[in-house]
Motif scaffolding. Structure first.
Motif, PDB file in Angstrom:
ATOM      1  N   ARG A   1       0.448  -1.278   0.138  1.00 33.11           N
ATOM      2  CA  ARG A   1      -0.255  -0.316  -0.073  1.00 33.11           C
ATOM      3  C   ARG A   1       1.125   1.772  -0.200  1.00 33.11           C
ATOM      4  O   ARG A   1       0.593   2.562  -0.362  1.00 33.11           O
ATOM      5  CB  ARG A   1      -0.853   0.316   1.189  1.00 33.11           C
ATOM      6  N   LEU A   2       1.520   1.421   0.508  1.00 36.93           N
ATOM      7  CA  LEU A   2       2.752   2.318   0.494  1.00 36.93           C
ATOM      8  C   LEU A   2       4.392   2.697  -0.118  1.00 36.93           C
ATOM      9  O   LEU A   2       4.619   3.505  -0.864  1.00 36.93           O
ATOM     10  CB  LEU A   2       3.323   2.380   2.088  1.00 36.93           C
ATOM     11  N   MET A   3       4.077   1.717  -1.014  1.00 36.36           N
ATOM     12  CA  MET A   3       5.064   1.499  -2.589  1.00 36.36           C
ATOM     13  C   MET A   3       5.272   2.640  -2.958  1.00 36.36           C
ATOM     14  O   MET A   3       6.358   3.251  -3.755  1.00 36.36           O
ATOM     15  CB  MET A   3       5.035   0.158  -2.876  1.00 36.36           C
ATOM     16  N   HIS A   4       3.927   2.650  -3.627  1.00 32.36           N
ATOM     17  CA  HIS A   4       3.107   3.571  -4.783  1.00 32.36           C
ATOM     18  C   HIS A   4       3.108   4.943  -4.273  1.00 32.36           C
ATOM     19  O   HIS A   4       2.734   5.665  -5.393  1.00 32.36           O
ATOM     20  CB  HIS A   4       2.833   2.595  -6.294  1.00 32.36           C
ATOM     21  N   VAL A   5       3.017   4.663  -2.669  1.00 27.87           N
ATOM     22  CA  VAL A   5       2.527   6.496  -2.834  1.00 27.87           C
ATOM     23  C   VAL A   5       3.275   7.034  -3.743  1.00 27.87           C
ATOM     24  O   VAL A   5       1.884   8.677  -3.781  1.00 27.87           O
ATOM     25  CB  VAL A   5       2.654   6.691  -1.312  1.00 27.87           C
ATOM     26  N   PRO A   6       3.759   7.576  -3.921  1.00 30.66           N
ATOM     27  CA  PRO A   6       4.427   9.037  -4.538  1.00 30.66           C
ATOM     28  C   PRO A   6       3.468   9.145  -6.381  1.00 30.66           C
ATOM     29  O   PRO A   6       4.269  10.796  -6.698  1.00 30.66           O
ATOM     30  CB  PRO A   6       5.806   9.115  -4.519  1.00 30.66           C
ATOM     31  N   TYR A   7       3.534   7.800  -6.149  1.00 29.67           N
ATOM     32  CA  TYR A   7       2.767   7.994  -8.037  1.00 29.67           C
ATOM     33  C   TYR A   7       1.486   7.738  -8.027  1.00 29.67           C
ATOM     34  O   TYR A   7       1.118   7.895  -9.042  1.00 29.67           O
ATOM     35  CB  TYR A   7       3.700   6.823  -8.802  1.00 29.67           C
ATOM     36  N   ALA A   8       0.522   7.887  -6.909  1.00 31.43           N
ATOM     37  CA  ALA A   8      -0.768   7.657  -7.091  1.00 31.43           C
ATOM     38  C   ALA A   8      -1.158   9.190  -7.573  1.00 31.43           C
ATOM     39  O   ALA A   8      -0.320  10.597  -7.402  1.00 31.43           O
ATOM     40  CB  ALA A   8      -0.404   8.103  -5.542  1.00 31.43           C
ATOM     41  N   LYS A   9      -2.313   9.005  -7.711  1.00 29.67           N
ATOM     42  CA  LYS A   9      -3.461  10.343  -8.815  1.00 29.67           C
ATOM     43  C   LYS A   9      -4.048  10.705  -8.174  1.00 29.67           C
ATOM     44  O   LYS A   9      -5.359  10.233  -7.449  1.00 29.67           O
ATOM     45  CB  LYS A   9      -3.332   9.541  -9.781  1.00 29.67           C
ATOM     46  N   TYR A  10      -4.015  12.119  -7.923  1.00 28.79           N
ATOM     47  CA  TYR A  10      -4.770  12.614  -6.788  1.00 28.79           C
ATOM     48  C   TYR A  10      -5.894  13.484  -7.714  1.00 28.79           C
ATOM     49  O   TYR A  10      -5.935  14.371  -8.393  1.00 28.79           O
ATOM     50  CB  TYR A  10      -4.111  13.938  -5.222  1.00 28.79           C
ATOM     51  N   GLU A  11      -7.029  12.369  -7.538  1.00 27.80           N
ATOM     52  CA  GLU A  11      -8.087  12.805  -9.020  1.00 27.80           C
ATOM     53  C   GLU A  11      -9.556  14.081  -8.151  1.00 27.80           C
ATOM     54  O   GLU A  11      -9.017  14.034  -7.094  1.00 27.80           O
ATOM     55  CB  GLU A  11      -8.190  11.682  -9.518  1.00 27.80           C
ATOM     56  N   ASN A  12     -10.506  13.899  -9.147  1.00 27.38           N
ATOM     57  CA  ASN A  12     -11.208  15.308  -8.180  1.00 27.38           C
ATOM     58  C   ASN A  12     -12.602  14.815  -6.993  1.00 27.38           C
ATOM     59  O   ASN A  12     -11.831  15.261  -6.072  1.00 27.38           O
ATOM     60  CB  ASN A  12     -12.583  14.560  -9.690  1.00 27.38           C
ATOM     61  N   GLU A  13     -12.272  12.433  -7.310  1.00 28.21           N
ATOM     62  CA  GLU A  13     -12.855  12.474  -5.929  1.00 28.21           C
ATOM     63  C   GLU A  13     -12.133  12.475  -4.714  1.00 28.21           C
ATOM     64  O   GLU A  13     -12.198  12.699  -3.329  1.00 28.21           O
ATOM     65  CB  GLU A  13     -12.970  10.855  -6.175  1.00 28.21           C
ATOM     66  N   THR A  14     -10.544  12.227  -5.281  1.00 25.13           N
ATOM     67  CA  THR A  14     -10.011  12.405  -3.571  1.00 25.13           C
ATOM     68  C   THR A  14      -9.570  14.077  -3.985  1.00 25.13           C
ATOM     69  O   THR A  14      -9.661  13.899  -2.232  1.00 25.13           O
ATOM     70  CB  THR A  14      -8.185  12.188  -4.322  1.00 25.13           C
ATOM     71  N   ALA A  15      -9.418  14.684  -4.213  1.00 27.15           N
ATOM     72  CA  ALA A  15      -9.590  16.321  -4.127  1.00 27.15           C
ATOM     73  C   ALA A  15     -10.564  16.743  -3.562  1.00 27.15           C
ATOM     74  O   ALA A  15     -10.894  17.794  -2.218  1.00 27.15           O
ATOM     75  CB  ALA A  15      -9.030  16.982  -5.455  1.00 27.15           C
ATOM     76  N   ARG A  16     -11.571  16.537  -3.778  1.00 28.04           N
ATOM     77  CA  ARG A  16     -12.843  16.478  -3.524  1.00 28.04           C
ATOM     78  C   ARG A  16     -13.217  16.326  -1.674  1.00 28.04           C
ATOM     79  O   ARG A  16     -13.787  16.764  -0.605  1.00 28.04           O
ATOM     80  CB  ARG A  16     -14.138  16.182  -4.134  1.00 28.04           C
ATOM     81  N   ASP A  17     -12.486  15.044  -1.318  1.00 18.92           N
ATOM     82  CA  ASP A  17     -12.785  14.464  -0.426  1.00 18.92           C
ATOM     83  C   ASP A  17     -12.284  15.579   1.192  1.00 18.92           C
ATOM     84  O   ASP A  17     -11.784  15.619   2.206  1.00 18.92           O
ATOM     85  CB  ASP A  17     -11.833  13.311  -0.400  1.00 18.92           C
ATOM     86  N   ILE A  18     -10.041  15.342   0.410  1.00 21.53           N
ATOM     87  CA  ILE A  18      -9.444  16.241   1.494  1.00 21.53           C
ATOM     88  C   ILE A  18      -9.352  17.838   1.392  1.00 21.53           C
ATOM     89  O   ILE A  18      -9.758  17.999   2.480  1.00 21.53           O
ATOM     90  CB  ILE A  18      -8.141  16.071   0.089  1.00 21.53           C
ATOM     91  N   GLU A  19     -10.325  17.800   0.340  1.00 18.30           N
ATOM     92  CA  GLU A  19     -11.421  19.940   1.541  1.00 18.30           C
ATOM     93  C   GLU A  19     -12.177  19.598   1.648  1.00 18.30           C
ATOM     94  O   GLU A  19     -12.096  20.271   2.823  1.00 18.30           O
ATOM     95  CB  GLU A  19     -12.147  20.143  -0.589  1.00 18.30           C
ATOM     96  N   ALA A  20     -13.216  18.561   1.629  1.00 19.99           N
ATOM     97  CA  ALA A  20     -14.060  18.320   3.307  1.00 19.99           C
ATOM     98  C   ALA A  20     -12.963  18.284   4.045  1.00 19.99           C
ATOM     99  O   ALA A  20     -13.866  18.787   5.416  1.00 19.99           O
ATOM    100  CB  ALA A  20     -15.154  17.238   2.792  1.00 19.99           C
ATOM    101  N   ALA A  21     -12.458  17.380   4.391  1.00 20.24           N
ATOM    102  CA  ALA A  21     -11.802  16.912   5.705  1.00 20.24           C
ATOM    103  C   ALA A  21     -10.960  18.257   6.076  1.00 20.24           C
ATOM    104  O   ALA A  21     -10.875  18.424   7.230  1.00 20.24           O
ATOM    105  CB  ALA A  21     -11.120  16.146   5.571  1.00 20.24           C
ATOM    106  N   LEU A  22     -10.305  19.193   5.379  1.00 16.83           N
ATOM    107  CA  LEU A  22      -9.963  20.216   5.298  1.00 16.83           C
ATOM    108  C   LEU A  22     -10.796  21.724   6.127  1.00 16.83           C
ATOM    109  O   LEU A  22     -10.227  21.908   6.845  1.00 16.83           O
ATOM    110  CB  LEU A  22      -9.015  20.580   4.709  1.00 16.83           C
ATOM    111  N   LYS A  23     -12.018  20.958   5.604  1.00 12.58           N
ATOM    112  CA  LYS A  23     -12.527  23.076   6.079  1.00 12.58           C
ATOM    113  C   LYS A  23     -13.336  21.891   7.679  1.00 12.58           C
ATOM    114  O   LYS A  23     -13.471  22.366   8.227  1.00 12.58           O
ATOM    115  CB  LYS A  23     -14.217  23.170   5.545  1.00 12.58           C
ATOM    116  N   ILE A  24     -13.348  20.782   7.649  1.00 14.86           N
ATOM    117  CA  ILE A  24     -13.258  20.128   9.648  1.00 14.86           C
ATOM    118  C   ILE A  24     -12.235  20.581  10.101  1.00 14.86           C
ATOM    119  O   ILE A  24     -12.530  20.671  11.018  1.00 14.86           O
ATOM    120  CB  ILE A  24     -13.629  18.637   9.128  1.00 14.86           C
ATOM    121  N   VAL A  25     -11.609  19.850   9.666  1.00 14.99           N
ATOM    122  CA  VAL A  25      -9.897  20.563  10.613  1.00 14.99           C
ATOM    123  C   VAL A  25      -9.747  22.465  10.166  1.00 14.99           C
ATOM    124  O   VAL A  25      -9.714  22.747  12.171  1.00 14.99           O
ATOM    125  CB  VAL A  25      -8.458  19.965  10.013  1.00 14.99           C
ATOM    126  N   GLU A  26      -9.779  22.685   9.635  1.00 11.55           N
ATOM    127  CA  GLU A  26      -9.499  24.380   9.901  1.00 11.55           C
ATOM    128  C   GLU A  26     -10.385  25.247  10.308  1.00 11.55           C
ATOM    129  O   GLU A  26     -10.264  26.247  10.794  1.00 11.55           O
ATOM    130  CB  GLU A  26      -8.769  24.548   8.497  1.00 11.55           C
TER     131      GLU A  26
END
Length: 108
Positions: free
Chosen positions: A22-47
């Motif tokens: 699971r961690l071997m290819h983390v630097p090559y992972a694609k951060y597409e729309n769904e991932t960006a949406r989820d990270i943005e929602a989580a950051l709104k909760i945190v910040e």
């Protein structure tokens, strides 16, 4: 050695292998729309302390085949983003959940 010891060594080997895969290819992972949406929602909760009571929302997301854990997913990612504000934090959250699932299956 007892049988329990062999089983524990086997489970530990499976966990180490799962973490490596699971961690071997983390630097090559694609951060597409769904991932960006989820990270943005989580950051709104945190910040911004914006409590989220619904999971994936929006007209475009309703037709998506993506599974949702509702708002709990955003809070879990938020814990990791609180500690480390980087997209890899979301990846580490999913890795932690998947490793926890392996342990849970073993306990069953």
């Amino acid at each position: 050695m007892q049988k329990k010891t062999y089983v524990r060594i086997g489970i530990l080997g499976i966990l180490v292998l799962a973490i490596m895969i699971r961690l071997m290819h983390v630097p090559y992972a694609k951060y597409e729309n769904e991932t960006a949406r989820d990270i943005e929602a989580a950051l709104k909760i945190v910040e911004e302390k914006e409590l989220r009571l619904a999971g994936i929302t929006g007209e475009g997301d309703e037709t998506s085949q993506q599974q949702s854990f509702g708002p709990a997913y955003y809070y879990i990612i938020g814990i990791f983003l609180f500690l480390w504000k980087h997209p890899y934090a979301a990846v580490l959250a999913t890795v932690t959940l998947s490793i926890g699932a392996i342990l849970l299956c073993y306990q069953l």
